[in-house]
Design an enzyme around this catalytic site. Structure first.
Site, PDB file in Angstrom:
ATOM      1  N   LYS A  70      58.380  76.623  80.313  1.00  0.00           N
ATOM      2  CA  LYS A  70      59.407  75.686  80.778  1.00  0.00           C
ATOM      3  C   LYS A  70      58.949  74.233  80.701  1.00  0.00           C
ATOM      4  O   LYS A  70      59.669  73.378  80.185  1.00  0.00           O
ATOM      5  CB  LYS A  70      59.801  76.059  82.210  1.00  0.00           C
ATOM      6  CG  LYS A  70      60.811  75.142  82.864  1.00  0.00           C
ATOM      7  CD  LYS A  70      61.450  75.785  84.079  1.00  0.00           C
ATOM      8  CE  LYS A  70      60.423  76.362  85.029  1.00  0.00           C
ATOM      9  NZ  LYS A  70      59.606  75.311  85.690  1.00  0.00           N
ATOM     10  N   THR A  72      56.468  73.006  78.928  1.00  0.00           N
ATOM     11  CA  THR A  72      56.246  72.690  77.520  1.00  0.00           C
ATOM     12  C   THR A  72      57.568  72.361  76.831  1.00  0.00           C
ATOM     13  O   THR A  72      57.656  71.405  76.049  1.00  0.00           O
ATOM     14  CB  THR A  72      55.559  73.883  76.820  1.00  0.00           C
ATOM     15  OG1 THR A  72      54.312  74.151  77.481  1.00  0.00           O
ATOM     16  CG2 THR A  72      55.290  73.588  75.359  1.00  0.00           C
ATOM     17  N   ARG A  93      56.899  67.367  87.696  1.00  0.00           N
ATOM     18  CA  ARG A  93      56.121  67.534  88.929  1.00  0.00           C
ATOM     19  C   ARG A  93      54.641  67.321  88.648  1.00  0.00           C
ATOM     20  O   ARG A  93      54.171  67.532  87.531  1.00  0.00           O
ATOM     21  CB  ARG A  93      56.326  68.933  89.493  1.00  0.00           C
ATOM     22  CG  ARG A  93      57.739  69.229  89.944  1.00  0.00           C
ATOM     23  CD  ARG A  93      57.898  70.676  90.322  1.00  0.00           C
ATOM     24  NE  ARG A  93      57.723  71.565  89.175  1.00  0.00           N
ATOM     25  CZ  ARG A  93      57.442  72.848  89.251  1.00  0.00           C
ATOM     26  NH1 ARG A  93      57.268  73.416  90.421  1.00  0.00           N
ATOM     27  NH2 ARG A  93      57.325  73.576  88.173  1.00  0.00           N
ATOM     28  N   LYS A 104      47.040  80.392  87.451  1.00  0.00           N
ATOM     29  CA  LYS A 104      48.189  79.887  86.704  1.00  0.00           C
ATOM     30  C   LYS A 104      47.817  78.768  85.743  1.00  0.00           C
ATOM     31  O   LYS A 104      48.410  78.597  84.688  1.00  0.00           O
ATOM     32  CB  LYS A 104      49.256  79.400  87.695  1.00  0.00           C
ATOM     33  CG  LYS A 104      50.573  79.016  87.056  1.00  0.00           C
ATOM     34  CD  LYS A 104      51.627  78.710  88.135  1.00  0.00           C
ATOM     35  CE  LYS A 104      52.948  78.305  87.499  1.00  0.00           C
ATOM     36  NZ  LYS A 104      52.891  76.960  86.903  1.00  0.00           N
ATOM     37  N   ALA A 272      57.872  75.767  94.836  1.00  0.00           N
ATOM     38  CA  ALA A 272      59.232  76.096  94.398  1.00  0.00           C
ATOM     39  C   ALA A 272      59.812  77.305  95.111  1.00  0.00           C
ATOM     40  O   ALA A 272      61.009  77.543  95.022  1.00  0.00           O
ATOM     41  CB  ALA A 272      59.249  76.322  92.888  1.00  0.00           C
ATOM     42  N   PHE A 300      60.095  77.456  88.770  1.00  0.00           N
ATOM     43  CA  PHE A 300      60.301  78.898  88.570  1.00  0.00           C
ATOM     44  C   PHE A 300      61.607  79.180  87.824  1.00  0.00           C
ATOM     45  O   PHE A 300      62.076  78.363  87.037  1.00  0.00           O
ATOM     46  CB  PHE A 300      60.231  79.650  89.900  1.00  0.00           C
ATOM     47  CG  PHE A 300      58.869  79.693  90.506  1.00  0.00           C
ATOM     48  CD1 PHE A 300      57.758  80.019  89.743  1.00  0.00           C
ATOM     49  CD2 PHE A 300      58.682  79.403  91.850  1.00  0.00           C
ATOM     50  CE1 PHE A 300      56.483  80.068  90.303  1.00  0.00           C
ATOM     51  CE2 PHE A 300      57.407  79.441  92.425  1.00  0.00           C
ATOM     52  CZ  PHE A 300      56.322  79.777  91.640  1.00  0.00           C
ATOM     53  N   PHE A 381      57.832  83.063  69.252  1.00  0.00           N
ATOM     54  CA  PHE A 381      56.456  83.488  68.999  1.00  0.00           C
ATOM     55  C   PHE A 381      56.394  84.116  67.601  1.00  0.00           C
ATOM     56  O   PHE A 381      57.397  84.635  67.105  1.00  0.00           O
ATOM     57  CB  PHE A 381      56.000  84.507  70.048  1.00  0.00           C
ATOM     58  CG  PHE A 381      55.625  83.907  71.377  1.00  0.00           C
ATOM     59  CD1 PHE A 381      54.305  83.863  71.795  1.00  0.00           C
ATOM     60  CD2 PHE A 381      56.597  83.367  72.217  1.00  0.00           C
ATOM     61  CE1 PHE A 381      53.960  83.311  73.021  1.00  0.00           C
ATOM     62  CE2 PHE A 381      56.270  82.805  73.440  1.00  0.00           C
ATOM     63  CZ  PHE A 381      54.943  82.783  73.843  1.00  0.00           C
ATOM     64  N   TRP A 409      55.618  74.005  71.123  1.00  0.00           N
ATOM     65  CA  TRP A 409      54.185  74.235  71.386  1.00  0.00           C
ATOM     66  C   TRP A 409      53.378  73.987  70.117  1.00  0.00           C
ATOM     67  O   TRP A 409      52.322  73.349  70.158  1.00  0.00           O
ATOM     68  CB  TRP A 409      53.959  75.658  71.896  1.00  0.00           C
ATOM     69  CG  TRP A 409      52.557  75.916  72.355  1.00  0.00           C
ATOM     70  CD1 TRP A 409      52.045  75.754  73.602  1.00  0.00           C
ATOM     71  CD2 TRP A 409      51.458  76.373  71.544  1.00  0.00           C
ATOM     72  NE1 TRP A 409      50.714  76.073  73.628  1.00  0.00           N
ATOM     73  CE2 TRP A 409      50.323  76.455  72.373  1.00  0.00           C
ATOM     74  CE3 TRP A 409      51.329  76.713  70.195  1.00  0.00           C
ATOM     75  CZ2 TRP A 409      49.074  76.867  71.910  1.00  0.00           C
ATOM     76  CZ3 TRP A 409      50.089  77.115  69.721  1.00  0.00           C
ATOM     77  CH2 TRP A 409      48.977  77.194  70.576  1.00  0.00           C
TER      78      TRP A 409
END
Length: 556
Positions: A70, A72, A93, A104, A272, A300, A381, A409
């Site tokens: 998200k 990214t 954030r 994480k 969140a 999230f 991907f 990405w």
């Protein structure tokens, strides 16, 4: 190359150059070295302020261990908008040190869609979180000192609700007994710590519109109750002035840049699932005042992050998104369909069909509950097949929502150009009738039930006796008309993290309800929500190092 290697190889522009590109005069800039700065709050009240740009919200499907990307996507979309000639800023954030050293990782994006300097952003940055922790702990110290010095307010030590905090995952501090060692060392009582991002002060700072508004909100924070059940506030303890002094710089938004030189306002970061999970209102307003498009993200999945962004932040700040991006991956949807993480590389349309209702419910919520234009961004991907992608496109088309592939990405802004064009198309359409999922005039129970039915897809709520008593107290204190902030697992629409996909025929169990009077919302706790996480068996901290030249490795 790893994320940190990509970031360290970048050649950032001087932050004054970034500020100039955003139309921010040097007189509003407070430099923190060459690559980061704070923006003085007077920038928002300048006489030559332009009209605000369009607000774009990036949210996602229910998170899985497969990852969605998200942040990214948020950064890559901003760079994509810049690539197609739009004036753009991104508002994000700040990362917490807990996840950075835990499992994480950081929150500065990834690959070629990052904000830099990523090491600074993921570590101490400009000291905002340290200031929030200090203000939180000053209030705790003044509270316990008041009791020690005679307790003229009649505070019941068994009814203290305010905890100390530290911005680190440390399960050892969840429950402590302090004030031991004899009379001169305080009043013994049970206590505990939250992680800094779970402190109400974080939520207060992120929802404040000015220093005076910040001080007013701080004064309303409830820290406990008296022997005769009256709430005790930070204002009663005369703590709000000193707390505001600690936060006078932290409330100023931070300016950094993406790898491609797009202005990025990175500021604040409430939990969140326990709070509202968005960057500060001030940072969002600064971004809107500097560009045609301000791209921001919610925490999230959309059921937690977007719901709180729309029902709490937008309501309080008077914001209306022009478009919403819902991020998904084929891999994550197949996990929602029951596949194990080790089996995601193989084409599996059956698993995808079983998992896609998760995406479709999020899309339907944005489009039909909130009535906002939406697009689905699929992070592609190499293992994703054309048939899997086509399947998602067809399913979303049935809801009247387009699907755009994103490769930010790997390709940075170039990989976000198609998404950027669709976002611009949505923003230029006639505006819809933005609505909330509930009205403030409803009862607390009605608001929780509205979120459960409209957003989660549940059939209703079960309120436990303890929560019912708490609701009665909140109602008696006059707080019933505040927004609701549901604290629940991020891994499911329900309050059971094992129910993946789009579960049905479930009720949400309300265990506890508490008031965050300073932040201005009612926190509804469901399931088992941890406000002080622990480190995993092999924390990321074990792989982080620094060489003799000060170069950091292992940070991601």
């Amino acid at each position: 190359m790893t994320d940190i290697e990509i970031a360290q190889a970048a050649k950032p522009k001087h932050i004054l150059e970034i500020a100039k590109s955003a139309g921010i005069d040097e007189k509003y800039i407070e430099l923190y070295g060459n690559n980061k700065a704070k923006i003085d709050l007077s920038f928002l009240s300048r006489e030559d302020r332009k009209s605000d740009g369009k607000l774009v919200l990036v949210t996602a499907i229910t998170p899985t261990p497969a990852g969605e990307g998200k942040t990214t996507t948020t950064i890559g979309l901003a760079d994509g908008l810049k690539k197609i000639g739009k004036s753009v800023a991104v508002a994000l954030r700040e990362p917490s040190l807990g996840p950075v050293f835990g499992v994480k990782g950081g929150a500065a994006g990834g690959g070629y869609a990052q904000v830099i300097p990523m090491e600074d952003i993921n570590l101490h940055f400009t000291g905002d979180f340290h200031a929030i922790g200090a203000a939180n702990n000053l209030l705790a110290a003044m509270l316990d000192n008041h009791i020690y010095q005679g307790n003229s307010l009649g505070i019941d030590p068994r009814r203290i609700t305010w905890k100390r905090c530290v911005d680190m995952n440390d399960r050892q501090l969840r429950y402590v007994t302090d004030g031991l060692g004899g009379r001169v060392n305080g009043v013994p009582r049970e206590d505990g710590y939250d992680i800094t991002v779970a402190s109400e002060i974080m939520a207060v700072l992120c929802l404040s519109s000015s220093i005076s508004n910040l001080k007013d909100r701080l004064s309303k924070i409830i820290v406990g109750y008296t022997y005769d059940e009256r709430p005790v506030t930070a204002g009663d303890l005369k703590a709000e002035g000193a707390m505001t002094a600690l936060l006078k710089d932290a409330i100023k938004p931070n300016l950094v840049q993406t790898l491609e030189g797009t202005p990025a306002f990175v500021h604040g970061g409430p939990f969140a699932n326990i709070a509202h999970g968005c960057n500060s209102v001030i940072a969002t307003r600064v971004a809107l005042s500097t560009a045609e498009y301000a791209v921001t993200e919610a925490g999230f999945g959309a059921d937690l992050g977007a719901e709180k962004f729309l029902d709490i932040k937008c309501r309080m700040a008077g914001l209306t998104p022009s478009a919403v991006v819902i991020v998904a991956t084929v891999r994550a949807l197949k996990m929602h369909g029951g596949l194990q993480k080790t089996a995601l590389a193989e084409e599996n349309l059956e698993a995808l069909e079983a998992g896609i209702p998760n995406l479709l419910r999020h899309v339907s919520n944005i489009k039909n509950v909130y009535k906002l234009p939406a697009v689905v961004a699929v992070n592609r991907f190499p293992t994703d097949t054309d048939r899997e992608i086509e399947f998602i496109i067809d399913k979303c088309k049935a809801l009247g929502v387009n699907v755009v592939l994103s490769t930010v990405w790997a390709d940075g802004g170039r990989g976000g150009e198609a998404l950027a064009r669709e976002v611009v198309r949505l923003c230029e359409q006639q505006k819809g009738e933005f609505t909330y999922s509930y009205e403030l005039c409803a009862t607390i129970e009605q608001k929780i039930e509205a979120i459960t039915k409209k957003i989660y897809g549940g059939t209703g709520i079960t309120v436990l006796p303890a929560a019912k008593k708490q609701i009665d107290t909140i109602r008696a204190l006059g707080f019933e008309k505040l927004p609701i902030c549901v604290a629940k697992t991020q891994y499911s629409f329900s309050d059971d993290p094992t129910k993946l996909g789009a579960p049905e025929d479930f009720k949400v169990t309300v265990k506890n309800v508490k008031i965050s009077a300073g932040a201005g919302f009612i926190v509804v706790l469901t399931g088992d929500i941890m406000t002080m996480p622990g480190l995993p068996k092999s924390p990321a901290a074990e792989r982080i190092d620094v060489d003799e030249n000060g170069k950091i490795t292992g940070l991601f």
